[in-house]
Enzyme design. Sequence first.
Site, short mmCIF file in Angstrom:
data_model
loop_
_atom_site.label_atom_id
_atom_site.label_comp_id
_atom_site.label_asym_id
_atom_site.label_seq_id
_atom_site.Cartn_x
_atom_site.Cartn_y
_atom_site.Cartn_z
CG ASP A 183 10.60 -11.14 -6.67
OD1 ASP A 183 11.49 -10.95 -5.63
OD2 ASP A 183 10.57 -11.97 -7.26
CE1 TYR B 156 14.32 -13.88 1.70
CE2 TYR B 156 12.33 -12.90 0.89
CZ TYR B 156 13.57 -13.67 0.67
OH TYR B 156 13.76 -14.25 -0.56
#
Length: 442
Positions: free
Chosen positions: A170, A265
Site C-alpha cells: 500500500d 522508504y
Amino acid sequence: MKKFSIVVAGGGSTFTPGIVMMLLDNLYKFPIRKIKFYDNDEERQDTIAKACEILIREKAPDIEFLATVDPEEAFTDVDFVMAHIRVGKYAMRELDEKIPLRHGVVGQETCGPGGIAYGMRSIGGIIEIAKYMEKYSPNAWMLNYSNPAAIVAEATRRLLPNSKILNICDMPIGIEGRMAKIAGLESRKDMIVKYYGLNHFGWWSSITDKEGNDLMPKIKEHVAKFGYDTDSTGEVQHTDASWSDTYRKAKNVYAIDPTTLPNTYLKYYLFPDYVVEHSDKNYTRANEVMDGREKHVFGECRRIAEANTSQGSTLEIDEHASYIVDLARAIAYNTQERMLLIVENNGSIENFDKTAMVEIPCLVGSNGPEPLRIGDIPRFQKGLMEQQVAVEKLVVDAWIEKSYQKLWQAISLSKTVPSVKVAKEILDDLIEANREFWPELR
C-alpha cells in the site's frame, strides 16, 4: 451477480476492522456472501471478531461470518485469501527495531536487519497459509499484503512457483494519493504512473494525467521544497510524527536523482546515519503503534462487543486499503486494471536480474498480472537494486538452507549496515530473540 467468499488471514490484526469496513463499503462493486477470519491466536482474533460480527450484522446481515483457528474450516470454499499476518506480533517488531539500534544501525520493521528478522519469521507463515489455500480451495487467489513483502514474494516465487499469489503493497498508493493532491487532482486514479524498483525501494519515472499531460514538473517542484508533506490528506494510518518526518525527508532523497521521484522508504538506505540519530532507542515505532493504534482498535472492539452495537464507534474505514478490492475485482471480473504489483522481473526491466521480484505496473485480469515493459533503468538505481535484491535472495537462501553464513552475508550486504563485524553482532542478538520463530541456523 456472483458473490464471493473471503478469508482474512491475520484476523486478529489491528488493520482487520478497517478492512472489513472497507469491504462492506464496496459491496456494490464487489459483492460478498461470506467473510471468514483465520488466525493462530484465538484470543486476539476473538476480540476483533466479536466487533466485526456486529459491524457485518448491522451493514450486511446476509453475509455469513465465521472466525476460526481451524485451517480446514477457514480455507474451504473461499475465492480470495486476504493475507496480512504478523508472525511474532508487535512484541517481536519492537525487538526488530531496538536490537539494530543498540548497534547504531537503522531499526525499522521492513528495512535493514529488522526487516530481515521479520522476513525470516514471515516466510513459514505465508507458505503455510498458501498451502492451506491450495489444499482446501485450489482455485482461490491469495492477495498478500503481509510484510516484508519483498522477502515474502521471493520466498513464494522459489518455494511455490505455481501458486496463485499476488503480492501487493500500500505504500506507493499512499504516496500517489499525496502526489494527486499536489497535482490538484481528485484521486490517484486520475494519474497514469510508471514506477520501477523493489518493494519499499523504488522510483516513479513518469506521471501523467488521463489526457497525457506531464505532472512530474509540478510534483517535483513541491517535493524539492517539502517532500511529500501536504497539509492534510485525510489519511489516518500514516500521520504520526515519525511518518511526517518520513514524508518531509523525501526532499533529500529526491535531491540525489531529480530525474525520478522516490519511494519514502529509500530514506533508510540513503540516510541511515540521519535515521539512527533521530531514533529514540527506547521508544520506537512499535511502541507508538502499541500505545496508539493497537490500544485504540482493541479498546473500541471490546466496547462495541459489550454494547452490542457499533453506534458511536471511532473505528475508521480503511479507504487506504480499497486497492485490495480493486485487485480482487480485477481477478474476478477481468477488468485489466493497471496496478503496481510485486512480480518476477522476467525481462520487464531489461538490464536487471530476470528472477528478481520487482515492483512494477501490471495489467491485472482473470489470469493474474501481465507485467508492463520498463526497458533499461539508470545505473544509480540499478546498482542500489542489485545490492538490495541480493540481500533478499540471501535471506530466502538462509531460511531454506538454515544457513547462518548466508544470513550473515545478507545482513552484511544491507546498505544500512556499516560492516561485517556489526552485522555478526546484530545477527547473534537476533538469533537469540527469534529462537521461537526462526529455523535453527547452522
